[in-house]
Design a protein around this motif. Structure first.
Motif: not given
Length: 92
Positions: A21-50
């Motif tokens: 349960x604790x590890x599941x909660x930690x993963x849930x809390x990390x999802x928004x951070x990982x999503x934000x990082x993915x969005x920032x890479x997509x905005x860079x263009x070039x190889x950012x989307x890959x």
């Protein structure tokens, strides 16, 4: 993330269902951070989307991390640290 080491240590010492349960909660809390990082890479263009497709969160009994890149995408760190960006000053 203040107290993260203590939280992971407590989860490791706890019963199996509490640990999960604790590890599941930690993963849930990390999802928004990982999503934000993915969005920032997509905005860079070039190889950012890959590179964005390789961003993943990782939680184990010793650490919590957001990782990127793999053998198929070795340029991920170069994309993060500014490879192929516009020149900031002219070279004479």
């Amino acid at each position: 993330m203040a107290g993260l080491e203590e939280t992971i240590a407590a989860a490791t010492a706890a019963e199996k269902d509490v640990q999960q349960a604790i590890m599941r909660e930690l993963r849930r809390e990390l999802r928004p951070l990982a999503s934000d990082i993915r969005d920032r890479f997509r905005q860079l263009g070039g190889t950012g989307a890959r590179t964005a497709t390789t961003v993943r969160s990782q939680v184990n009994s010793k650490s919590v991390a957001v990782r990127m890149g793999n053998a198929k995408h070795p340029y991920a760190l170069g994309r993060e640290f500014g490879a192929k960006r516009e020149q900031t000053r002219p070279h004479f």
